[in-house]
Design a protein around this motif. Structure first.
Motif, PDB file in Angstrom:
ATOM      1  N   ASP A 191      45.832  36.796 -23.445  1.00  0.00           N
ATOM      2  CA  ASP A 191      45.924  35.406 -23.893  1.00  0.00           C
ATOM      3  C   ASP A 191      46.698  35.337 -25.210  1.00  0.00           C
ATOM      4  OD1 ASP A 191      44.578  34.307 -21.764  1.00  0.00           O
ATOM      5  OD2 ASP A 191      42.617  34.512 -22.678  1.00  0.00           O
ATOM      6  N   PHE A 215      48.899  31.617 -11.670  1.00  0.00           N
ATOM      7  CA  PHE A 215      47.563  31.873 -11.122  1.00  0.00           C
ATOM      8  C   PHE A 215      46.585  31.967 -12.268  1.00  0.00           C
ATOM      9  CE2 PHE A 215      50.109  33.379  -7.476  1.00  0.00           C
ATOM     10  CZ  PHE A 215      49.537  32.569  -6.510  1.00  0.00           C
ATOM     11  N   PRO A 216      45.376  31.395 -12.177  1.00  0.00           N
ATOM     12  CA  PRO A 216      44.943  30.635 -11.011  1.00  0.00           C
ATOM     13  C   PRO A 216      45.758  29.350 -10.837  1.00  0.00           C
ATOM     14  CG  PRO A 216      43.409  30.317 -12.838  1.00  0.00           C
ATOM     15  CD  PRO A 216      44.382  31.364 -13.274  1.00  0.00           C
ATOM     16  N   ARG A 243      45.210  25.931 -10.098  1.00  0.00           N
ATOM     17  CA  ARG A 243      43.977  25.143 -10.172  1.00  0.00           C
ATOM     18  C   ARG A 243      43.986  23.915  -9.271  1.00  0.00           C
ATOM     19  NH1 ARG A 243      41.526  26.188 -16.173  1.00  0.00           N
ATOM     20  NH2 ARG A 243      42.788  27.987 -16.722  1.00  0.00           N
ATOM     21  N   LEU A 245      36.013  28.656 -15.311  1.00  0.00           N
ATOM     22  CA  LEU A 245      36.656  29.023 -16.580  1.00  0.00           C
ATOM     23  C   LEU A 245      36.268  28.045 -17.689  1.00  0.00           C
ATOM     24  CD1 LEU A 245      40.206  30.055 -15.292  1.00  0.00           C
ATOM     25  CD2 LEU A 245      38.530  31.559 -16.377  1.00  0.00           C
ATOM     26  N   PHE A 284      39.284  34.206  -7.289  1.00  0.00           N
ATOM     27  CA  PHE A 284      40.604  34.348  -7.922  1.00  0.00           C
ATOM     28  C   PHE A 284      41.571  34.972  -6.913  1.00  0.00           C
ATOM     29  CE2 PHE A 284      38.650  34.181 -12.279  1.00  0.00           C
ATOM     30  CZ  PHE A 284      39.583  33.372 -12.916  1.00  0.00           C
ATOM     31  N   ARG A 337      45.073  33.518  -4.625  1.00  0.00           N
ATOM     32  CA  ARG A 337      46.415  34.083  -4.405  1.00  0.00           C
ATOM     33  C   ARG A 337      46.715  34.141  -2.908  1.00  0.00           C
ATOM     34  NH1 ARG A 337      44.829  36.501  -9.164  1.00  0.00           N
ATOM     35  NH2 ARG A 337      43.512  38.119  -8.299  1.00  0.00           N
ATOM     36  N   ARG A 361      50.881  35.131 -14.467  1.00  0.00           N
ATOM     37  CA  ARG A 361      49.683  35.889 -14.065  1.00  0.00           C
ATOM     38  C   ARG A 361      49.628  36.110 -12.551  1.00  0.00           C
ATOM     39  NH1 ARG A 361      46.287  36.555 -18.189  1.00  0.00           N
ATOM     40  NH2 ARG A 361      45.982  34.929 -19.737  1.00  0.00           N
ATOM     41  N   TYR A 362      49.067  37.275 -12.184  1.00  0.00           N
ATOM     42  CA  TYR A 362      48.975  37.626 -10.759  1.00  0.00           C
ATOM     43  C   TYR A 362      47.775  38.553 -10.592  1.00  0.00           C
ATOM     44  CZ  TYR A 362      51.226  38.523  -6.144  1.00  0.00           C
ATOM     45  OH  TYR A 362      51.543  38.611  -4.808  1.00  0.00           O
ATOM     46  N   SER A 412      46.178  40.391 -13.643  1.00  0.00           N
ATOM     47  CA  SER A 412      45.176  39.643 -14.414  1.00  0.00           C
ATOM     48  C   SER A 412      43.834  39.719 -13.706  1.00  0.00           C
ATOM     49  CB  SER A 412      45.552  38.156 -14.525  1.00  0.00           C
ATOM     50  OG  SER A 412      46.575  37.940 -15.448  1.00  0.00           O
ATOM     51  N   GLY A 413      43.891  39.618 -12.380  1.00  0.00           N
ATOM     52  CA  GLY A 413      42.650  39.649 -11.602  1.00  0.00           C
ATOM     53  C   GLY A 413      41.834  40.889 -11.922  1.00  0.00           C
ATOM     54  N   PHE A 437      40.987  41.315 -16.083  1.00  0.00           N
ATOM     55  CA  PHE A 437      39.919  40.459 -16.612  1.00  0.00           C
ATOM     56  C   PHE A 437      38.576  40.762 -15.939  1.00  0.00           C
ATOM     57  CE2 PHE A 437      41.668  37.340 -19.609  1.00  0.00           C
ATOM     58  CZ  PHE A 437      43.009  37.668 -19.536  1.00  0.00           C
ATOM     59  N   GLU A 478      37.511  28.270 -23.443  1.00  0.00           N
ATOM     60  CA  GLU A 478      37.393  28.816 -22.086  1.00  0.00           C
ATOM     61  C   GLU A 478      36.753  30.196 -22.119  1.00  0.00           C
ATOM     62  OE1 GLU A 478      40.840  28.714 -19.489  1.00  0.00           O
ATOM     63  OE2 GLU A 478      40.189  26.751 -18.800  1.00  0.00           O
ATOM     64  N   ARG A 479      36.108  30.507 -21.033  1.00  0.00           N
ATOM     65  CA  ARG A 479      35.520  31.825 -20.843  1.00  0.00           C
ATOM     66  C   ARG A 479      36.594  32.893 -21.111  1.00  0.00           C
ATOM     67  NH1 ARG A 479      30.777  32.119 -17.305  1.00  0.00           N
ATOM     68  NH2 ARG A 479      31.063  29.976 -16.630  1.00  0.00           N
ATOM     69  N   TYR A 480      36.246  34.024 -21.564  1.00  0.00           N
ATOM     70  CA  TYR A 480      37.117  35.185 -21.791  1.00  0.00           C
ATOM     71  C   TYR A 480      37.899  35.122 -23.106  1.00  0.00           C
ATOM     72  CZ  TYR A 480      36.594  35.644 -16.663  1.00  0.00           C
ATOM     73  OH  TYR A 480      36.112  35.719 -15.388  1.00  0.00           O
TER      74      TYR A 480
HETATM   75  N1  FDM Z   1      42.120  35.239 -14.806  1.00  0.00           N
HETATM   76  C1  FDM Z   1      43.305  34.950 -14.239  1.00  0.00           C
HETATM   77  C2  FDM Z   1      41.185  36.038 -14.161  1.00  0.00           C
HETATM   78  O1  FDM Z   1      40.098  36.299 -14.700  1.00  0.00           O
HETATM   79  N2  FDM Z   1      41.465  36.508 -12.917  1.00  0.00           N
HETATM   80  C3  FDM Z   1      42.639  36.234 -12.295  1.00  0.00           C
HETATM   81  O2  FDM Z   1      42.868  36.680 -11.146  1.00  0.00           O
HETATM   82  C4  FDM Z   1      43.609  35.428 -12.977  1.00  0.00           C
HETATM   83  C5  FDM Z   1      44.902  35.101 -12.320  1.00  0.00           C
HETATM   84  O3  FDM Z   1      41.732  33.266 -16.014  1.00  0.00           O
HETATM   85  F1  FDM Z   1      41.543  34.043 -18.972  1.00  0.00           F
HETATM   86  C6  FDM Z   1      41.786  34.679 -16.135  1.00  0.00           C
HETATM   87  C7  FDM Z   1      42.763  34.953 -17.215  1.00  0.00           C
HETATM   88  C8  FDM Z   1      42.575  33.770 -18.131  1.00  0.00           C
HETATM   89  C9  FDM Z   1      42.174  32.651 -17.198  1.00  0.00           C
HETATM   90  O4  FDM Z   1      43.884  31.300 -18.007  1.00  0.00           O
HETATM   91  C10 FDM Z   1      43.297  31.715 -16.855  1.00  0.00           C
HETATM   92  P1  FDM Z   1      45.341  30.638 -18.089  1.00  0.00           P
HETATM   93  O5  FDM Z   1      45.393  30.273 -19.528  1.00  0.00           O
HETATM   94  O6  FDM Z   1      45.315  29.467 -17.143  1.00  0.00           O
HETATM   95  O7  FDM Z   1      46.353  31.680 -17.711  1.00  0.00           O
END
Ligand code: FDM
Length: 213
Positions: A17, A44-45, A47, A59, A74, A78, A99-100, A103-104, A107, A151-153
């Motif tokens: 991030d 991705f995601p 939404r 999230l 998640f 995809r 992201r793809y 990220s899955g 994270f 947001e989470r994370y």
């Molecule tokens: N994220 C994103 C995941 O945890 N898994 C995934 O497969 C993907 C694609 O979602 F924290 C997380 C990563 C980030 C959040 O944030 C999406 P953004 O700001 O929309 O990218």
């Protein structure tokens, strides 16, 4: 007279991030289109689908879900877009994806409850990116760019584990870009890499590969 169809390239930007991915994806797609290279921005995601809506609620902390279940959502987000992805590439449009699957894994596997190899499994066989660009920015530098939101994370210890997981996923094909520079300088670097890659045309005659197979 038959003509070999030129497919688009599948290009993914990854990074922690605040590494500037979203801004850079947008600028890249604009630059490619300006130069006459058809390109679309995906993320991705995604939404806007029914699955993506659940992921988005999660999230934003509007709902709670088991860690395994949300990981699979998640991934499903995809997979549900794969037919459209392949069709778009086949029609000659390059996709720049914010992201793809990386990220899955990065994270999800940052959570104690989930195993790294288990996290990869649900994305095995997805269209394999032709080019992966990793925007590298230290967690401290990222946190200084602006406060993490709600947001989470979006917490430093979590993001540190995410960065370690990205490092474990990386192979020699990834292009690691120092993201600690200004927006325009970073854009010029990315644009040059991506334009060279697309114009070289290596992917045009190649079928889209399958990830982690
Ligand atoms: N994220 C994103 C995941 O945890 N898994 C995934 O497969 C993907 C694609 O979602 F924290 C997380 C990563 C980030 C959040 O944030 C999406 P953004 O700001 O929309 O990218």
């Amino acid at each position: 007279m038959s003509r070999i169809a030129r497919r688009g390239a599948l290009i993914v930007l990854e990074g922690c991030d605040r590494s500037g991915k979203t801004t850079q994806c947008r600028k890249l797609v604009d630059a490619l289109n300006t130069d006459g290279i058809p390109a679309q921005l995906w993320r991705f995601p995604e939404r806007d689908t029914a699955i993506g809506q659940v992921v988005s609620d999660y999230l934003e902390r509007k709902c709670e879900l088991d860690d395994h279940a949300v990981h699979l959502l998640f991934s499903a987000n995809r997979w549900e877009l794969v037919p459209k992805m392949l069709e778009t590439l086949k029609n000659g449009t390059t996709l720049v994806i914010d992201r793809y699957a990386f990220s899955g894994v990065a994270f999800s596997a940052a959570k104690e409850s989930l195993d790294f190899e288990w996290c990869k499994k649900s994305d095995v066989g997805l269209p394999r990116p032709d080019l992966i660009l990793y925007l590298n920015l230290g967690v401290e530098a990222a946190a200084q760019r602006s406060e993490y939101g709600g947001e989470r994370y979006e917490q430093k210890p979590f993001q540190k584990r995410v960065a370690e997981n990205y490092a474990a996923l990386m192979d020699d094909d990834w292009k690691v870009i120092d993201a600690a520079k200004g927006i325009n300088e970073l854009h010029d670097e990315l644009k040059s890499i991506v334009k060279n890659f697309v114009l070289k045309g290596d992917v045009h005659g190649e079928p889209v590969g399958k990830l982690w197979t």
